[in-house]
Design an enzyme around this catalytic site. Structure first.
Site, PDB file in Angstrom:
ATOM      1  CE  LYS B  78      -3.810   2.179   2.697  1.00 49.75           C
ATOM      2  NZ  LYS B  78      -4.804   1.954   3.730  1.00 49.75           N
ATOM      3  CB  SER B 158      -8.380   3.868   2.843  1.00 51.18           C
ATOM      4  OG  SER B 158      -7.404   3.243   3.703  1.00 51.18           O
ATOM      5  CB  SER B 182      -8.767   1.385   5.759  1.00 55.61           C
ATOM      6  OG  SER B 182      -9.200   2.709   5.432  1.00 55.61           O
TER       7      SER B 182
END
Lengths: 95, 491
Positions: B78, B158, B182
């Site tokens: 990420k 997210s 998330s």
């Protein structure tokens, strides 16, 4: 709870975010919606409740008071948008 | 070579060690698959040279019998994780081309265990969002589509890049972060497994901060076993994160397949929210039946302050974000917009660098922390947090081992579908996940079925602090009973 336009500008200033005049009304609406949403909390009696400071039992850890990192200005400055020698450059602060 | 990408972590690990194929071959198969899947926008930066170089090193270690636990296994990272020498932006314009000279503790551990980094994965800007639509790099497209439709759906957020990449098999597993849901919500939207560990289990060092008392790193993987393998590598003590917890990391993989006989699983009545779709309610009941059939005891429990978790979260998280994001001032790194004086430079830099959602949250945070409002908002929210945590403590003290809930109130929605909704409607995506962050507990999202429209739906298991193992055991029961779900390839 709702905010007025003056408050929107004050908060933007606190947050150091430039806000154009035409954005103020929209931002006011958005902040009002969020503040109305969190308003639900006022229904709770929290008088005798301790505010949370840590979700896990933790105490501050102590360590030796010695320098164990540093002396690497290149690594620190390599991402600076503007630099001179080993300094960051910013617009003049003092007249 | 696409079939190489169909192997799970556990399968690929075994075949790599048996020298069925090399780490370079496996990595190249993923690089090819990534290229073919660029339309999903899951990666914001591909790092093929780094990947192949690390794969070659992995092959050498495997040949010498020195393979680490993740040796040669291709991962996506990420973009919130700082990666040494590789651009890290948190998908915000304000970070520009920031290139950290250091590696986050968690990704460094995985690298030391032999993992191969394929690239950086898309996410909502500073992890603020539930649909990946706030990313400066644009929305991630979910590899899943509704039956008979080609409408683009979001992959959640997210960690939308992480979830989409794992579901589309363009990485074997991915790192992610979870502040209010998330990891679990995007996992639920893509039929993947997402683990939000206990607060303090994984170091936050080198991960771009959003709300420091809530942020946790964790994996998204194709199945429960893979998630457990990744967790073991990600967890561990780090002296540079003052909230990192110094306790042994268990062999999570050993918990997969362990019996749940005799475990007490709580079903909280407050999670039966108004307007919950019937298919979510059915999924939840089936999950309870599956655990019961495996020998667990199902009990109804009460978590009375559940409804206050989301409003309290939207005070605590923006407050911490406004403080954390104060560092983006255009001086030390990232983009700068000049001004007549230093204050105008700050204000212009931040106005242009932050997207609308980030700006909104930073301003809310500044408001609730400002003089005269601090007690009414911030302190009150932290008191509510104490009550939420106490709810869980009471249930666990009554002998409940884990709690079963739905992971999300709906299946994945369409790109742009929420464009005209108020910010608060988007926040409701996290209604089932946010309590876990507020209380610092571990939670996993496990795929448990498909909606009538053919989209994945998931259940969430919430555990006692540091008892991720029970979640892996119970999650594996649901996974075994429900089956596994992967999207039909259209991209």
């Amino acid at each position: 709870m709702s905010v007025d336009e003056h408050t929107v500008r004050r908060v933007a200033r606190l947050a150091r975010i430039a806000v154009e005049d035409h954005e103020v009304t929209k931002l006011k609406g958005e902040l009002d919606a969020i503040l109305a949403f969190v308003e639900e909390l006022s229904a709770l009696d929290v008088e005798s409740v301790e505010p949370m400071t840590s979700v896990i039992p933790a105490s501050a850890r102590l360590r030796e008071d010695v320098v164990d990192d540093g002396e690497n200005p290149e690594a620190v400055l390599m991402n600076a948008p503007s630099r001179e020698a080993d300094f960051y450059v910013v617009p003049k602060v003092v007249e | 070579m696409t079939e190489l990408c169909d192997l799970t972590f556990a399968e690929a690990r075994k075949l790599l060690l048996e020298r069925d194929f090399s780490a370079v071959e496996l990595t190249q198969a993923y690089l090819d698959a990534m290229e073919a899947a660029r339309g999903l926008n899951a990666y914001v930066l591909e790092t093929p040279e780094i990947a192949l170089e690390r794969a070659r090193a992995s092959d050498e270690r495997i040949a010498k019998g020195e393979a680490g636990p993740l040796e040669g296994l291709p991962l996506g990272v990420k973009d919130l994780y700082c990666t040494e020498g590789v651009r890290t932006t948190a998908c915000s314009r304000i970070l520009g081309d920031f290139t950290p000279p250091y590696e986050s503790f968690v990704s460094a551990k995985m690298r030391a265990d032999g993992a191969v980094m394929l690239g950086k994965l898309n996410n909502d800007e500073f992890a603020m969002g539930s649909s990946n639509e706030t990313s400066a790099f644009g929305v991630v497209i979910n590899p899943w589509r509704r039956k008979g439709s080609d409408a683009a759906l979001v992959a959640g957020g997210s960690s939308g890049g992480s979830s989409a990449a794992v579901a589309a098999r363009i990485c074997l597993g991915a790192t992610a972060t979870d502040t209010g849901g998330s990891i679990r919500q995007p996992a639920a939207f893509t039929g993947t497994v997402g683990v939000k560990p206990t607060y303090g289990r994984c170091s936050r060092w080198g991960i771009v901060a959003f709300a420091s008392s809530l942020d946790q790193a964790g994996p998204i993987a194709r199945d429960v076993r893979d998630a457990a393998i990744l967790m073991r590598s990600m967890a561990g003590y780090d002296k540079r994160d003052s909230t990192s917890v110094d306790r042994p990391v268990p062999d999570y993989e050993a918990a997969v397949g362990r019996s749940v006989r005799g475990l007490k699983i709580g079903v909280p009545k407050e999670y039966r929210v108004d307007g919950m779709p019937a298919e979510i309610e059915r999924l939840w009941a089936e999950g309870a039946e599956q655990l019961k059939a495996a020998g667990a005891e199902i009990v109804e429990v009460s978590l009375p302050h559940t409804r206050y978790a989301l409003p309290a979260y939207y005070i605590v998280a923006p407050a911490e974000a406004s403080s954390n994001l104060a560092r983006y001032d255009g001086v030390r790194y990232g983009a700068r917009v000049n001004g007549r004086d230093v204050t105008e430079m700050y204000e212009r830099t931040r106005a242009q660098g932050f997207g609308p959602e980030v700006r909104r949250r930073v301003m809310i945070g500044a408001y609730v922390l400002s003089a005269g409002y601090y007690d009414a908002y911030y302190v009150r929210a932290q008191k509510v947090r104490t009550l939420i945590k106490r709810d869980f403590e009471t249930v666990f003290a009554d002998g409940v081992d884990a709690i079963l809930t739905p992971a999300t109130p709906s299946a994945a929605f369409g790109v742009g579908e929420m464009a005209n909704a108020s910010p608060v409607e988007m926040y409701l995506n996290d209604v089932f996940t946010v309590t876990v962050n507020m209380a610092g507990l571990p939670g996993v999202a496990v795929p448990a079925g498909l909606s009538a429209e053919g989209l994945p739906l998931a259940l969430q298991l919430i555990g006692r602090p540091f008892d991720e193992e029970t979640l892996f055991s119970a999650g594996a029961v649901i996974e075994d009973a429900s089956g596994r779900f992967s999207p039909e390839r259209w991209w």
